[in-house]
Scaffold this active site. Sequence first.
Site, PDB file in Angstrom:
ATOM      1  N   PRO A   1       0.844  -1.203   0.000  1.00 55.23           N
ATOM      2  CA  PRO A   1       0.000   0.000   0.000  1.00 55.23           C
ATOM      3  C   PRO A   1       0.880   1.255   0.000  1.00 55.23           C
ATOM      4  O   PRO A   1       1.885   1.311   0.716  1.00 55.23           O
ATOM      5  CB  PRO A   1      -0.802  -0.104   1.295  1.00 55.23           C
ATOM      6  CG  PRO A   1      -0.673  -1.513   1.757  1.00 55.23           C
ATOM      7  CD  PRO A   1       0.575  -2.083   1.148  1.00 55.23           C
TER       8      PRO A   1
ATOM      9  N   SER B   1       6.735   1.477   0.731  1.00 49.96           N
ATOM     10  CA  SER B   1       6.559   1.185  -0.695  1.00 49.96           C
ATOM     11  C   SER B   1       7.607   1.885  -1.550  1.00 49.96           C
ATOM     12  O   SER B   1       8.144   1.290  -2.488  1.00 49.96           O
ATOM     13  CB  SER B   1       5.133   1.493  -1.156  1.00 49.96           C
ATOM     14  OG  SER B   1       4.986   2.828  -1.463  1.00 49.96           O
ATOM     15  N   SER B   2       7.948   3.129  -1.237  1.00 51.67           N
ATOM     16  CA  SER B   2       8.917   3.828  -2.094  1.00 51.67           C
ATOM     17  C   SER B   2      10.304   3.186  -1.986  1.00 51.67           C
ATOM     18  O   SER B   2      10.969   2.943  -3.001  1.00 51.67           O
ATOM     19  CB  SER B   2       8.975   5.322  -1.765  1.00 51.67           C
ATOM     20  OG  SER B   2       9.321   5.509  -0.426  1.00 51.67           O
TER      21      SER B   2
ATOM     22  N   ASP C   1      13.971   2.656   6.709  1.00 51.21           N
ATOM     23  CA  ASP C   1      13.231   1.941   5.655  1.00 51.21           C
ATOM     24  C   ASP C   1      14.188   1.224   4.698  1.00 51.21           C
ATOM     25  O   ASP C   1      14.059   0.024   4.447  1.00 51.21           O
ATOM     26  CB  ASP C   1      12.373   2.908   4.826  1.00 51.21           C
ATOM     27  CG  ASP C   1      11.080   3.271   5.522  1.00 51.21           C
ATOM     28  OD1 ASP C   1      11.028   3.149   6.755  1.00 51.21           O
ATOM     29  OD2 ASP C   1      10.131   3.691   4.829  1.00 51.21           O
TER      30      ASP C   1
END
Length: 317
Positions: free
Chosen positions: A101, A108-109, A152
Site C-alpha cells: 500500500p 513502498s517507495s 526503511d
Amino acid sequence: MPIIYAKAPGKIILFGEHAVVYGQPAIAIPVNKVNATARVFPNIISDSNQIRIKAPDIQLDADLSDLPAEHPIAAAVRLAIQAAQVNKPPSLTLQISSTIPMSAGMGSSAAVTIAVIRALTDFLGHPLLPDEISVLAYEIETIQHGTPSGIDNTVIAHQKPVFFTQDESIQYLNVQQPTHWVIADTGEKTPTRDTVSAVRDRYTEDPTTYTRIFDQIGQIARDAREGLIEGDINLLGKLMNKNQRLLKLLGVSSHSLERQINAAVSAGAPGAKLSGGGRGGNIIALAPSELTEKIASALHDAGAQHVITTTLAKGGQ
Ligand code: PMV
C-alpha cells in the site's frame, strides 16, 4: 520472459519512529506478504540505448531520457547504472509493480527503489551487497522524504528484522520465539515529510521536553529488543502502549488511528500503536496467535482499508 527479476518486501516499524530521527534506536521488520518487483527485459534487436520504464500502478510509461533528475524511479535507474559502472547500458524495458500500500508507512517507495537497483545491477553484471543497495536507496529516499533516518532502506535492503540507530552499524534481531502481528491501514494519508517537520517544530520550540520524550521512546526500543527475541508478549504489549502514549504527546496520532488501536485492544491485543509517520497510515497490533483472526476482523469492522497479518518467525525471517 524477463532476464532478471528482483523483489523487495514491505516493512513495518514496531518501535521507535520519530525518535529515531533524533539518534534513538528503532525496530523494524520486513513484511514479506507484500512486495515490489522489478523485471528487466532486454531489447536485443535494438542498439539505441533506450531505457523504457513501465510502472502501471502509478501510470508511468516513459523513456528514462524524458524523466527529470528528481523523479525517484528515474533517479534510482540512473544511480544503478552508475553503480554498475556501465557507460552505455543496453536497450531495455524495466517493468515495475508493487502490492505494498502506498503512503501508508509500509516502505513502498524504498521497496520499489531497492527492487529497481537490485534488478538493474544484477542485469548489468554488477550485483551489489545489501549494504551497498541500502546506501544507494537512502539517496533516493532523501529526494522523496527530505531527511529520512534510513530505517526503511536498511530493513528492506537487508530483509531482516533490525535494531537500527542512525550512524551506527546495523544490528539484526536473532528471534527465538515467533510473534504475530496485525497491521491495519486507516486509509488516511499524511506524508511522512509533514509529520517529521511538525515534530521538528515542536522540538525546536521546546527541546528539553521533546528530548525527554525521544529518550523514553529510545529506552522502549531497547527494552523491546529482548522481548522480541524471547517472544514475551506481555512485555511487548506494555511497551507498545507506552510507545503509543508518547507518540500521542508528539502530536502524531489521530482520531482514526486511536479508533483502530482501541478496536485491536478490545479484541484482545496486548498492545497496539501507530506505525511510521502517523496522522493516518497504519497501526500495528500484537496478537496472541489464537486471536489473530479476531483482531483482524475487529479492525476491518472499525473501518480499516487494508488489514495484513504477519509473523515474525524464529530466526527473524
Ligand atoms: O512513514 P514511514 O514508515 O516511512 O516511517 C517514518 C518513520 C519516521 O521515524 C517518522 C521517519 C524516519 O525517517 O525514520
